[in-house]
Design a protein around this motif. Structure first.
Motif, short mmCIF file in Angstrom:
data_model
loop_
_atom_site.label_atom_id
_atom_site.label_comp_id
_atom_site.label_asym_id
_atom_site.label_seq_id
_atom_site.Cartn_x
_atom_site.Cartn_y
_atom_site.Cartn_z
N MET A 129 41.15 22.77 54.06
CA MET A 129 42.00 23.91 54.34
C MET A 129 43.16 23.90 53.35
O MET A 129 43.70 22.87 52.99
CB MET A 129 42.51 23.84 55.78
N TYR B 118 32.94 29.04 55.27
CA TYR B 118 32.41 29.42 56.57
C TYR B 118 30.89 29.53 56.52
O TYR B 118 30.19 29.02 57.41
CB TYR B 118 33.01 30.77 57.00
N TYR C 138 41.53 37.01 53.31
CA TYR C 138 40.88 36.16 54.31
C TYR C 138 39.57 35.59 53.78
O TYR C 138 39.25 34.43 54.05
CB TYR C 138 40.69 36.92 55.63
N LEU D 224 38.17 31.99 59.12
CA LEU D 224 38.01 32.02 57.67
C LEU D 224 39.10 31.21 56.98
O LEU D 224 38.82 30.47 56.02
CB LEU D 224 38.02 33.47 57.15
N VAL D 225 40.32 31.31 57.45
CA VAL D 225 41.42 30.54 56.87
C VAL D 225 41.15 29.05 57.04
O VAL D 225 41.26 28.27 56.08
CB VAL D 225 42.77 30.93 57.52
N LYS D 226 40.75 28.64 58.23
CA LYS D 226 40.50 27.23 58.49
C LYS D 226 39.35 26.67 57.66
O LYS D 226 39.35 25.50 57.27
CB LYS D 226 40.20 27.02 59.97
N GLU D 227 38.35 27.52 57.39
CA GLU D 227 37.17 27.08 56.63
C GLU D 227 37.36 27.21 55.12
O GLU D 227 36.44 26.90 54.36
CB GLU D 227 35.94 27.87 57.06
N GLY D 228 38.52 27.69 54.69
CA GLY D 228 38.77 27.85 53.26
C GLY D 228 38.18 29.12 52.69
O GLY D 228 38.06 29.27 51.49
N GLY D 229 37.77 30.04 53.55
CA GLY D 229 37.24 31.32 53.11
C GLY D 229 35.80 31.52 53.53
O GLY D 229 35.21 30.72 54.26
N GLY E 202 40.17 32.51 52.16
CA GLY E 202 40.79 31.48 52.97
C GLY E 202 42.31 31.50 52.92
O GLY E 202 42.97 30.48 53.12
#
Length: 173
Positions: free
Chosen positions: A1, A168, A100, A159-164, A103
């Motif tokens: 992240m 994801y 988003y 999406l933010v947590k997965e880096g985009g 990420g």
């Protein structure tokens, strides 16, 4: 992240478009790194210079940020410069989703809140930290701290947590 904290750049203007974020003449570049020195080079704003972006991680601005041509290069140019958060009254729809998808955070706050941020903090050394899970912005300046709640959809938060989107998709497909 990605990291969602750091120094803040205040851009007191509405309708900052993607050509001002990264001029179209650089769209032939094949790496994000090649975009780095050209972030906001065509932005016209009294008192603003490209050097103002150095060591900034968050932008606070007015309405309709990222309007104009649809391109992923605009969020990429922000990202490669270490700016992973833009806070505004509103965003162009495609730009917002591109943030988003990369990420990054595109946080919308009411006009009165944005007005207050400019009134209380513009021109000062300000840091912000975004609490992803708590949907809060923690602002620090002049030895004071303030917390502002914000709303973001669960999928955008994911999406933010997965880096985009790519992160994801790698995890879920």
């Amino acid at each position: 992240m990605k990291t969602f904290k750091g120094n803040v750049l205040f851009l007191d203007r509405s309708d900052i478009n993607t050509d001002e974020i990264i001029p179209a003449k650089y769209l032939t570049e094949i790496t994000k790194e090649a975009l780095k020195p050209n972030l906001l080079e065509d932005l016209v704003l009294p008192g603003f210079s490209r050097a103002d972006t150095e060591d900034k991680a968050v932008i606070v601005t007015r309405e309709n940020f990222g309007c104009g041509s649809s391109r992923e290069h605009a969020p990429w140019a922000l990202e490669v410069n270490g700016i992973n958060v833009v806070i505004a009254e509103s965003f162009a729809r495609i730009f917002r989703q591109n943030m988003y998808n990369c990420g990054m955070f595109a946080i919308e706050l009411p006009k009165a809140t944005i007005d207050g941020l400019f009134k209380d903090y513009a021109g000062k050394a300000v840091t912000m930290e975004i609490d992803v899970d708590g949907s809060q912005i923690v602002i620090q300046a002049d030895g004071k701290s303030e917390t502002i709640d914000f709303a973001v959809g669960e999928f955008d938060k994911t999406l933010v947590k997965e880096g985009g989107w790519v992160g994801y998709a790698d995890k879920n497909y």
